[in-house]
Design a protein around this motif. Structure first.
Motif, mmCIF file in Angstrom:
data_model
loop_
_atom_site.group_PDB
_atom_site.id
_atom_site.type_symbol
_atom_site.label_atom_id
_atom_site.label_comp_id
_atom_site.label_asym_id
_atom_site.label_seq_id
_atom_site.Cartn_x
_atom_site.Cartn_y
_atom_site.Cartn_z
ATOM 1 N N HIS A 1 0.820 -1.219 0.000
ATOM 2 C CA HIS A 1 0.000 0.000 0.000
ATOM 3 C C HIS A 1 0.851 1.267 0.000
ATOM 4 N N GLU A 2 2.191 1.120 0.139
ATOM 5 C CA GLU A 2 3.086 2.275 0.180
ATOM 6 C C GLU A 2 4.014 2.310 -1.034
ATOM 7 N N TRP A 3 3.629 1.650 -2.104
ATOM 8 C CA TRP A 3 4.530 1.419 -3.229
ATOM 9 C C TRP A 3 5.105 2.713 -3.820
ATOM 10 N N LEU A 4 4.290 3.745 -3.962
ATOM 11 C CA LEU A 4 4.768 4.990 -4.574
ATOM 12 C C LEU A 4 5.772 5.696 -3.663
ATOM 13 N N SER A 5 5.541 5.647 -2.366
ATOM 14 C CA SER A 5 6.506 6.224 -1.415
ATOM 15 C C SER A 5 7.853 5.526 -1.530
ATOM 16 N N GLU A 6 7.820 4.206 -1.660
ATOM 17 C CA GLU A 6 9.060 3.436 -1.739
ATOM 18 C C GLU A 6 9.818 3.726 -3.032
ATOM 19 N N VAL A 7 9.101 3.914 -4.110
ATOM 20 C CA VAL A 7 9.737 4.273 -5.382
ATOM 21 C C VAL A 7 10.392 5.652 -5.265
ATOM 22 N N ILE A 8 9.691 6.597 -4.651
ATOM 23 C CA ILE A 8 10.232 7.950 -4.478
ATOM 24 C C ILE A 8 11.465 7.924 -3.576
ATOM 25 N N LEU A 9 11.400 7.190 -2.466
ATOM 26 C CA LEU A 9 12.540 7.105 -1.558
ATOM 27 C C LEU A 9 13.741 6.454 -2.242
ATOM 28 N N TYR A 10 13.476 5.425 -3.039
ATOM 29 C CA TYR A 10 14.555 4.774 -3.785
ATOM 30 C C TYR A 10 15.190 5.747 -4.773
ATOM 31 N N GLY A 11 14.361 6.524 -5.471
ATOM 32 C CA GLY A 11 14.870 7.499 -6.429
ATOM 33 C C GLY A 11 15.681 8.591 -5.749
ATOM 34 N N LEU A 12 15.185 9.105 -4.628
ATOM 35 C CA LEU A 12 15.897 10.160 -3.898
ATOM 36 C C LEU A 12 17.243 9.663 -3.374
ATOM 37 N N THR A 13 17.252 8.443 -2.849
ATOM 38 C CA THR A 13 18.494 7.881 -2.320
ATOM 39 C C THR A 13 19.495 7.626 -3.439
ATOM 40 N N THR A 14 19.012 7.136 -4.575
ATOM 41 C CA THR A 14 19.891 6.838 -5.710
ATOM 42 C C THR A 14 20.541 8.101 -6.258
ATOM 43 N N PHE A 15 19.767 9.163 -6.389
ATOM 44 C CA PHE A 15 20.275 10.380 -7.016
ATOM 45 C C PHE A 15 21.002 11.312 -6.042
ATOM 46 N N PHE A 16 20.578 11.330 -4.781
ATOM 47 C CA PHE A 16 21.131 12.320 -3.845
ATOM 48 C C PHE A 16 21.956 11.711 -2.711
ATOM 49 N N GLY A 17 21.766 10.443 -2.426
ATOM 50 C CA GLY A 17 22.511 9.822 -1.341
ATOM 51 C C GLY A 17 21.842 10.028 0.010
ATOM 52 N N VAL A 18 22.299 9.266 0.994
ATOM 53 C CA VAL A 18 21.660 9.264 2.312
ATOM 54 C C VAL A 18 21.858 10.601 3.035
ATOM 55 N N GLN A 19 23.047 11.201 2.923
ATOM 56 C CA GLN A 19 23.334 12.418 3.673
ATOM 57 C C GLN A 19 22.486 13.604 3.201
ATOM 58 N N LEU A 20 22.342 13.747 1.878
ATOM 59 C CA LEU A 20 21.489 14.816 1.371
ATOM 60 C C LEU A 20 20.027 14.557 1.721
ATOM 61 N N LEU A 21 19.679 13.277 1.757
ATOM 62 C CA LEU A 21 18.314 12.917 2.148
ATOM 63 C C LEU A 21 18.063 13.283 3.606
ATOM 64 N N ARG A 22 19.069 13.108 4.425
ATOM 65 C CA ARG A 22 18.969 13.533 5.831
ATOM 66 C C ARG A 22 18.697 15.035 5.909
ATOM 67 N N GLY A 23 19.411 15.804 5.111
ATOM 68 C CA GLY A 23 19.197 17.252 5.073
ATOM 69 C C GLY A 23 17.798 17.604 4.596
ATOM 70 N N PHE A 24 17.293 16.827 3.627
ATOM 71 C CA PHE A 24 15.941 17.068 3.109
ATOM 72 C C PHE A 24 14.902 16.866 4.209
ATOM 73 N N PHE A 25 15.014 15.768 4.950
ATOM 74 C CA PHE A 25 14.046 15.492 6.013
ATOM 75 C C PHE A 25 14.188 16.488 7.159
ATOM 76 N N CYS A 26 15.398 16.970 7.391
ATOM 77 C CA CYS A 26 15.617 17.999 8.407
ATOM 78 C C CYS A 26 14.876 19.278 8.017
ATOM 79 N N CYS A 27 15.038 19.706 6.768
ATOM 80 C CA CYS A 27 14.347 20.910 6.279
ATOM 81 C C CYS A 27 12.838 20.718 6.298
ATOM 82 N N LEU A 28 12.395 19.511 5.966
ATOM 83 C CA LEU A 28 10.964 19.218 5.967
ATOM 84 C C LEU A 28 10.382 19.341 7.376
ATOM 85 N N THR A 29 11.086 18.807 8.360
ATOM 86 C CA THR A 29 10.630 18.899 9.751
ATOM 87 C C THR A 29 10.553 20.348 10.210
#
Length: 256
Positions: A76-104
């Motif tokens: 039921h979360e398939w689109l979220s998982e595709v987006i997370l996979y794409g973000l991690t592939t293109f930006f890496g874990v550290q930039l993703l951490r920054g993204f979630f920090c800004c989001l919070t």
């Protein structure tokens, strides 16, 4: 230089600026010290599998026992998982951490802006609650599909609040929000009709008979606006069929 210094002094005297500054510092420290990856890599792997196979799994994968037993799986979360996979592939874990920090930080700033009058009336208590939120939210907003749920829920409540007080513009986006919701986090997509249902109930529930009129704010909506919200809710519920599981998504939140 003098003008800039004066503007800085004005900002520092602004209680909302100081509140936001404290929130930002606290949230950044939380993400620097610890970035929760509970289930994160599993969701990334699921997103990778979906992209590679160009479809969603209907049986559990990634576990030897589940593979042998052919245990059914409801993605039921398939689109979220595709987006997370794409973000991690293109930006890496550290930039993703920054993204979630800004989001919070953005979500907390939104709450501050949205509730300025209440915060002004109860500044100390509001500050305490927001500081607690700044410490707790980073444990929930990270690489998991539930992060998208928080964004969708905030947007939906904002639209309903506006509708409740006469602003109908955002309600017209309910069907689009519903389609995104049912594919990003289908397990909670039933909120698209539960929350409006509570508004309908509140419009017709006799608070006065139970002595609750002072405890609950009751704004009497115009019949036309109630009708628009009702139609938007019906349409938004109907379009949830636009997901890989079709009609099964309607029962999933109640049997999961």
């Amino acid at each position: 230089m003098g003008y800039c210094r004066k503007q800085v002094e004005v900002l520092l005297l602004n209680p909302f600026f100081k509140l936001k500054l404290m929130i930002a510092i606290l949230v950044i420290l939380q993400y620097v010290v610890h970035f929760d990856t509970n289930d994160y890599w599993w969701h990334i792997r699921m997103g990778e599998w979906i992209v590679q196979h160009e479809g969603i799994p209907f049986y559990a994968i990634g576990n030897w026992y589940a593979n042998l037993a052919d245990i059914p799986w409801f993605a039921h979360e398939w689109l979220s998982e595709v987006i997370l996979y794409g973000l991690t592939t293109f930006f890496g874990v550290q930039l993703l951490r920054g993204f979630f920090c800004c989001l919070t930080i953005g979500l907390l700033f939104f709450l501050v802006n949205y509730n300025q009058k209440i915060i002004e009336s109860h500044y100390v208590f509001s500050t305490v609650y927001l500081m607690i939120g700044a410490m707790v939210l980073p444990s929930f907003i990270y690489g998991r599909p539930q992060t998208f749920l928080y964004i969708l829920l905030l947007l939906f409540i904002d639209a309903l609040y506006g509708c409740y007080h006469g602003n109908m513009k955002k309600i017209y986006f309910m069907p689009l929000l519903s389609i995104l919701w049912v594919n990003l986090h289908g397990g909670s997509a039933n909120l698209i009709y539960i929350l409006p249902g509570l508004i309908f109930l509140g419009q017709f529930f006799p608070l006065e008979k139970f002595g609750l009129q002072k405890r609950f704010s009751k704004v009497r909506m115009e019949p036309k606006k109630i009708c628009i919200l009702f139609i938007a809710t019906v349409v938004s519920t109907f379009v949830q069929i636009l997901n890989p599981h079709l009609l099964d998504i309607f029962s999933y939140p109640y049997i999961n």
